[in-house]
Design a protein around this motif. Structure first.
Motif, PDB file in Angstrom:
ATOM      1  N   GLY A 175      15.143  38.991  30.404  1.00 58.40           N
ATOM      2  CA  GLY A 175      14.775  37.934  31.334  1.00 58.40           C
ATOM      3  C   GLY A 175      16.022  37.206  31.808  1.00 58.40           C
ATOM      4  N   LEU A 176      15.833  36.136  32.568  1.00 55.61           N
ATOM      5  CA  LEU A 176      16.969  35.387  33.094  1.00 55.61           C
ATOM      6  C   LEU A 176      16.574  33.945  33.315  1.00 55.61           C
ATOM      7  CD1 LEU A 176      17.317  35.853  36.884  1.00 55.61           C
ATOM      8  CD2 LEU A 176      15.645  37.216  35.645  1.00 55.61           C
ATOM      9  N   TRP A 177      17.589  33.099  33.462  1.00 57.79           N
ATOM     10  CA  TRP A 177      17.368  31.699  33.789  1.00 57.79           C
ATOM     11  C   TRP A 177      17.213  31.550  35.304  1.00 57.79           C
ATOM     12  CZ3 TRP A 177      16.310  30.093  29.273  1.00 57.79           C
ATOM     13  CH2 TRP A 177      17.084  30.438  28.162  1.00 57.79           C
ATOM     14  N   SER A 178      16.349  30.645  35.718  1.00 60.68           N
ATOM     15  CA  SER A 178      16.049  30.514  37.145  1.00 60.68           C
ATOM     16  C   SER A 178      17.241  30.051  37.966  1.00 60.68           C
ATOM     17  CB  SER A 178      14.888  29.527  37.343  1.00 60.68           C
ATOM     18  OG  SER A 178      13.711  30.012  36.731  1.00 60.68           O
ATOM     19  N   ASP A 179      18.175  29.301  37.368  1.00 59.56           N
ATOM     20  CA  ASP A 179      19.273  28.736  38.147  1.00 59.56           C
ATOM     21  C   ASP A 179      20.599  29.447  37.920  1.00 59.56           C
ATOM     22  OD1 ASP A 179      19.470  27.923  35.564  1.00 59.56           O
ATOM     23  OD2 ASP A 179      19.910  25.821  35.995  1.00 59.56           O
ATOM     24  N   TRP A 184      24.902  37.362  42.857  1.00 59.34           N
ATOM     25  CA  TRP A 184      25.056  37.657  41.443  1.00 59.34           C
ATOM     26  C   TRP A 184      23.980  36.900  40.673  1.00 59.34           C
ATOM     27  CZ3 TRP A 184      28.818  36.661  44.871  1.00 59.34           C
ATOM     28  CH2 TRP A 184      29.949  37.521  44.944  1.00 59.34           C
ATOM     29  N   PHE A 185      23.428  37.496  39.616  1.00 58.59           N
ATOM     30  CA  PHE A 185      22.603  36.717  38.688  1.00 58.59           C
ATOM     31  C   PHE A 185      22.870  37.160  37.260  1.00 58.59           C
ATOM     32  CE2 PHE A 185      19.518  40.152  39.731  1.00 58.59           C
ATOM     33  CZ  PHE A 185      19.054  40.507  38.472  1.00 58.59           C
ATOM     34  N   LEU A 186      22.555  36.247  36.325  1.00 60.17           N
ATOM     35  CA  LEU A 186      22.914  36.401  34.922  1.00 60.17           C
ATOM     36  C   LEU A 186      21.654  36.460  34.072  1.00 60.17           C
ATOM     37  CD1 LEU A 186      25.229  36.264  32.737  1.00 60.17           C
ATOM     38  CD2 LEU A 186      24.896  33.772  32.790  1.00 60.17           C
ATOM     39  N   THR A 187      21.605  37.394  33.120  1.00 57.26           N
ATOM     40  CA  THR A 187      20.436  37.528  32.257  1.00 57.26           C
ATOM     41  C   THR A 187      20.658  36.804  30.938  1.00 57.26           C
ATOM     42  OG1 THR A 187      21.113  39.509  31.027  1.00 57.26           O
ATOM     43  CG2 THR A 187      20.179  39.840  33.236  1.00 57.26           C
ATOM     44  N   TRP A 188      19.578  36.734  30.168  1.00 54.72           N
ATOM     45  CA  TRP A 188      19.652  36.073  28.860  1.00 54.72           C
ATOM     46  C   TRP A 188      20.707  36.704  27.963  1.00 54.72           C
ATOM     47  CZ3 TRP A 188      13.657  36.334  28.104  1.00 54.72           C
ATOM     48  CH2 TRP A 188      13.057  35.344  28.884  1.00 54.72           C
TER      49      TRP A 188
END
Length: 201
Positions: A101-105, A115-119
């Motif tokens: 999963g990931l954080w919304s922000d 770019w997005f970052l996962t848990w």
């Protein structure tokens, strides 16, 4: 846009007339809506959701993505090229572990890139508005991710956070990696037993 309890989980705003948003009901059902007239009329997009929507981003009136947590089959990214009338799942997303999963922000957009970052610390990147993706493994495992930032010269910064033992404030490790590089560089300053709230590149 919907009657009954729930809350807005994320929003993408192009201007004062055009807005896309995701809403979550108490039963954890996600809905995506958009308005082109400043909120007077809302239309729901039909998305074959697998799990909770974490964020939505629209580059323009036609092109955008939504990113979801998933269950046994890893995270899910949907893409639209027609303003949300139809959403297509991005196939073969690289490097997605089960139950990730990931954080919304924890995402950043510069031009066509996102770019997005996962848990677990994996960084996903697209350079073409979500059509294709690559992923970077974290520099180590066992830490929680806290924050992500990207500089104008495409240096990606990630903060990792870990408790050593109960009652400790924990330790922070900061890493940097450019889009043209193949590995992470640690840039942690000591002492690093604090909790980060934000950083600006």
């Amino acid at each position: 846009p919907i009657a009954g309890p729930g809350y807005i989980s994320n929003m993408s705003v192009l201007d004062d007339e055009k807005v896309w948003l995701t809403m979550l009901t108490p039963e954890y059902y996600s809905h995506v809506y958009h308005t082109f007239d400043g909120g007077n009329v809302w239309q729901e997009s039909q998305v074959p959701f697998i799990s909770l929507v974490r964020f939505i981003h629209m580059w323009n009136e036609q092109e955008g993505i939504i990113v979801c947590d998933a269950l046994e089959n890893g995270m899910v990214v949907f893409r639209t090229t027609n303003g949300g009338s139809a959403w297509t799942r991005v196939q073969n997303l690289p490097g997605v572990p089960n139950y990730e999963g990931l954080w919304s922000d924890c995402y950043k957009v510069i031009g066509d890139q996102l770019w997005f970052l996962t848990w677990s610390g994996i960084v996903f990147h697209t350079g073409d508005k979500g059509a294709t993706w690559n992923s970077w493994d974290p520099p180590f495992t066992g830490f929680s991710t806290a924050l992500l930032e990207v500089s104008p010269v495409m240096d990606v910064y990630v903060i990792y956070y870990r408790y050593i033992q109960a009652g400790d404030r924990g330790v922070v490790n900061v890493y940097r990696r450019n889009v043209k590089e193949d590995s992470w560089t640690e840039i942690t300053e000591k002492p690093n037993n604090f909790y980060p709230y934000d950083f600006v590149s």
